[in-house]
Scaffold this motif. Structure first.
Motif, PDB file in Angstrom:
ATOM      1  N   THR A 115       0.826  -1.209   0.000  1.00  9.79           N
ATOM      2  CA  THR A 115       0.000   0.000   0.000  1.00  9.79           C
ATOM      3  C   THR A 115       0.861   1.260   0.000  1.00  9.79           C
ATOM      4  OG1 THR A 115      -0.136  -0.069   2.409  1.00  9.79           O
ATOM      5  CG2 THR A 115      -1.909  -1.126   1.171  1.00  9.79           C
ATOM      6  N   ARG A 116       2.085   1.138   0.438  1.00  9.74           N
ATOM      7  CA  ARG A 116       2.978   2.304   0.476  1.00  9.74           C
ATOM      8  C   ARG A 116       3.776   2.479  -0.809  1.00  9.74           C
ATOM      9  NH1 ARG A 116       5.366   1.308   6.500  1.00  9.74           N
ATOM     10  NH2 ARG A 116       3.387   1.532   7.590  1.00  9.74           N
ATOM     11  N   ILE A 117       3.707   1.514  -1.712  1.00 11.53           N
ATOM     12  CA  ILE A 117       4.441   1.623  -2.969  1.00 11.53           C
ATOM     13  C   ILE A 117       3.692   2.597  -3.862  1.00 11.53           C
ATOM     14  CG2 ILE A 117       5.226   0.399  -5.024  1.00 11.53           C
ATOM     15  CD1 ILE A 117       5.432  -2.122  -3.301  1.00 11.53           C
ATOM     16  N   ALA A 118       4.344   3.722  -4.187  1.00 13.36           N
ATOM     17  CA  ALA A 118       3.664   4.799  -4.908  1.00 13.36           C
ATOM     18  C   ALA A 118       3.669   4.577  -6.419  1.00 13.36           C
ATOM     19  CB  ALA A 118       4.311   6.139  -4.581  1.00 13.36           C
ATOM     20  N   GLY A 119       4.778   4.108  -6.949  1.00  9.58           N
ATOM     21  CA  GLY A 119       4.891   3.985  -8.405  1.00  9.58           C
ATOM     22  C   GLY A 119       4.044   2.853  -8.952  1.00  9.58           C
ATOM     23  N   THR A 120       3.164   3.172  -9.893  1.00  6.13           N
ATOM     24  CA  THR A 120       2.303   2.141 -10.454  1.00  6.13           C
ATOM     25  C   THR A 120       3.103   1.186 -11.329  1.00  6.13           C
ATOM     26  OG1 THR A 120       1.717   3.592 -12.282  1.00  6.13           O
ATOM     27  CG2 THR A 120       0.244   3.569 -10.382  1.00  6.13           C
ATOM     28  N   ARG A 121       4.157   1.685 -11.978  1.00  2.39           N
ATOM     29  CA  ARG A 121       4.994   0.791 -12.788  1.00  2.39           C
ATOM     30  C   ARG A 121       5.691  -0.229 -11.899  1.00  2.39           C
ATOM     31  NH1 ARG A 121       8.199   2.833 -17.925  1.00  2.39           N
ATOM     32  NH2 ARG A 121       6.554   2.042 -19.237  1.00  2.39           N
ATOM     33  N   PHE A 122       6.225   0.218 -10.777  1.00  2.00           N
ATOM     34  CA  PHE A 122       6.904  -0.706  -9.866  1.00  2.00           C
ATOM     35  C   PHE A 122       5.910  -1.692  -9.280  1.00  2.00           C
ATOM     36  CE2 PHE A 122       8.397  -1.936  -5.633  1.00  2.00           C
ATOM     37  CZ  PHE A 122       9.581  -2.564  -5.994  1.00  2.00           C
ATOM     38  N   ARG A 123       4.733  -1.208  -8.928  1.00  3.95           N
ATOM     39  CA  ARG A 123       3.708  -2.092  -8.360  1.00  3.95           C
ATOM     40  C   ARG A 123       3.288  -3.152  -9.381  1.00  3.95           C
ATOM     41  NH1 ARG A 123      -1.391   0.476  -5.511  1.00  3.95           N
ATOM     42  NH2 ARG A 123       0.287   1.115  -4.149  1.00  3.95           N
ATOM     43  N   THR A 124       3.100  -2.751 -10.632  1.00  2.00           N
ATOM     44  CA  THR A 124       2.728  -3.699 -11.681  1.00  2.00           C
ATOM     45  C   THR A 124       3.847  -4.710 -11.914  1.00  2.00           C
ATOM     46  OG1 THR A 124       1.391  -1.992 -12.726  1.00  2.00           O
ATOM     47  CG2 THR A 124       1.971  -3.902 -14.076  1.00  2.00           C
ATOM     48  N   ALA A 125       5.088  -4.243 -11.966  1.00  2.00           N
ATOM     49  CA  ALA A 125       6.219  -5.147 -12.159  1.00  2.00           C
ATOM     50  C   ALA A 125       6.350  -6.108 -10.983  1.00  2.00           C
ATOM     51  CB  ALA A 125       7.502  -4.345 -12.332  1.00  2.00           C
ATOM     52  N   PHE A 126       6.134  -5.610  -9.782  1.00  2.00           N
ATOM     53  CA  PHE A 126       6.198  -6.447  -8.586  1.00  2.00           C
ATOM     54  C   PHE A 126       5.125  -7.528  -8.609  1.00  2.00           C
ATOM     55  CE2 PHE A 126       3.916  -6.693  -4.464  1.00  2.00           C
ATOM     56  CZ  PHE A 126       4.737  -7.616  -3.867  1.00  2.00           C
ATOM     57  N   GLN A 127       3.915  -7.152  -8.975  1.00  2.00           N
ATOM     58  CA  GLN A 127       2.834  -8.134  -9.018  1.00  2.00           C
ATOM     59  C   GLN A 127       3.045  -9.164 -10.122  1.00  2.00           C
ATOM     60  OE1 GLN A 127      -0.488  -5.488  -9.326  1.00  2.00           O
ATOM     61  NE2 GLN A 127      -0.775  -5.379  -7.112  1.00  2.00           N
ATOM     62  N   LEU A 128       3.568  -8.734 -11.267  1.00  2.00           N
ATOM     63  CA  LEU A 128       3.846  -9.668 -12.353  1.00  2.00           C
ATOM     64  C   LEU A 128       4.968 -10.633 -11.965  1.00  2.00           C
ATOM     65  CD1 LEU A 128       3.172 -10.470 -15.244  1.00  2.00           C
ATOM     66  CD2 LEU A 128       4.911  -8.851 -15.998  1.00  2.00           C
ATOM     67  N   LEU A 129       6.027 -10.119 -11.350  1.00  3.91           N
ATOM     68  CA  LEU A 129       7.121 -10.977 -10.912  1.00  3.91           C
ATOM     69  C   LEU A 129       6.646 -11.938  -9.825  1.00  3.91           C
ATOM     70  CD1 LEU A 129      10.134 -11.567 -11.214  1.00  3.91           C
ATOM     71  CD2 LEU A 129      10.541  -9.920  -9.385  1.00  3.91           C
ATOM     72  N   ASP A 130       5.797 -11.475  -8.940  1.00  5.62           N
ATOM     73  CA  ASP A 130       5.231 -12.341  -7.908  1.00  5.62           C
ATOM     74  C   ASP A 130       4.434 -13.476  -8.546  1.00  5.62           C
ATOM     75  OD1 ASP A 130       4.489 -13.340  -5.457  1.00  5.62           O
ATOM     76  OD2 ASP A 130       3.025 -11.781  -5.032  1.00  5.62           O
ATOM     77  N   PHE A 131       3.642 -13.155  -9.558  1.00  6.49           N
ATOM     78  CA  PHE A 131       2.869 -14.181 -10.260  1.00  6.49           C
ATOM     79  C   PHE A 131       3.777 -15.177 -10.959  1.00  6.49           C
ATOM     80  CE2 PHE A 131       0.909 -15.607 -14.245  1.00  6.49           C
ATOM     81  CZ  PHE A 131      -0.132 -16.344 -13.719  1.00  6.49           C
ATOM     82  N   VAL A 132       4.785 -14.679 -11.663  1.00  2.00           N
ATOM     83  CA  VAL A 132       5.676 -15.564 -12.423  1.00  2.00           C
ATOM     84  C   VAL A 132       6.442 -16.492 -11.491  1.00  2.00           C
ATOM     85  CG1 VAL A 132       7.758 -15.578 -13.850  1.00  2.00           C
ATOM     86  CG2 VAL A 132       5.858 -14.074 -14.429  1.00  2.00           C
ATOM     87  N   LEU A 133       6.982 -15.968 -10.410  1.00  3.30           N
ATOM     88  CA  LEU A 133       7.798 -16.783  -9.517  1.00  3.30           C
ATOM     89  C   LEU A 133       6.977 -17.726  -8.635  1.00  3.30           C
ATOM     90  CD1 LEU A 133      10.560 -14.288  -8.365  1.00  3.30           C
ATOM     91  CD2 LEU A 133      10.742 -16.134 -10.016  1.00  3.30           C
ATOM     92  N   ALA A 134       5.728 -17.393  -8.387  1.00  2.00           N
ATOM     93  CA  ALA A 134       4.936 -18.221  -7.476  1.00  2.00           C
ATOM     94  C   ALA A 134       3.968 -19.148  -8.205  1.00  2.00           C
ATOM     95  CB  ALA A 134       4.154 -17.329  -6.521  1.00  2.00           C
ATOM     96  N   ASP A 135       3.266 -18.638  -9.189  1.00  3.26           N
ATOM     97  CA  ASP A 135       2.171 -19.405  -9.776  1.00  3.26           C
ATOM     98  C   ASP A 135       2.578 -20.256 -10.970  1.00  3.26           C
ATOM     99  OD1 ASP A 135       0.602 -18.268  -7.868  1.00  3.26           O
ATOM    100  OD2 ASP A 135      -0.146 -16.674  -9.154  1.00  3.26           O
ATOM    101  N   ILE A 136       3.389 -19.722 -11.842  1.00  2.00           N
ATOM    102  CA  ILE A 136       3.742 -20.457 -13.064  1.00  2.00           C
ATOM    103  C   ILE A 136       4.467 -21.771 -12.753  1.00  2.00           C
ATOM    104  CG2 ILE A 136       5.044 -20.353 -15.232  1.00  2.00           C
ATOM    105  CD1 ILE A 136       2.586 -18.590 -15.299  1.00  2.00           C
ATOM    106  N   PRO A 137       5.515 -21.787 -11.915  1.00  2.00           N
ATOM    107  CA  PRO A 137       6.152 -23.085 -11.627  1.00  2.00           C
ATOM    108  C   PRO A 137       5.198 -24.077 -10.962  1.00  2.00           C
ATOM    109  CG  PRO A 137       7.598 -21.313 -10.955  1.00  2.00           C
ATOM    110  CD  PRO A 137       6.289 -20.699 -11.303  1.00  2.00           C
ATOM    111  N   GLY A 138       4.317 -23.578 -10.134  1.00  2.00           N
ATOM    112  CA  GLY A 138       3.346 -24.466  -9.502  1.00  2.00           C
ATOM    113  C   GLY A 138       2.373 -25.055 -10.498  1.00  2.00           C
TER     114      GLY A 138
END
Length: 75
Positions: free
Chosen positions: A42-65
């Protein structure tokens, strides 16, 4: 007869065991990093960073599973 030495159960291949330990350690560190970032999301201001963070979270957590879910084809 129990041996006090460590024994690799992955076909007695030390490289495979080292890889498994390394992959597990990196997975643990990424879990800690994403846990910290999730608490601060909630404290992350940059929308680009937030989007990149969420995409990386998805790739590293969900895709291998999802790739490992059905398992390899049986021959």
């Amino acid at each position: 007869v129990e041996s006090p030495q460590l024994h690799c159960i992955l076909n007695s291949n030390n490289v495979a065991c080292s890889f498994a330990v390394g992959a597990g350690f990196l997975a643990f560190l990424s879990c800690l990093a994403f846990l910290v970032l999730d608490t601060q999301e909630t404290r992350i201001a940059g929308t680009r960073f937030r989007t990149a963070f969420q995409l990386l979270d998805f790739v590293l957590a969900d895709i291998p599973g999802l790739l490992g879910f059905p398992g390899p084809p049986k021959r």
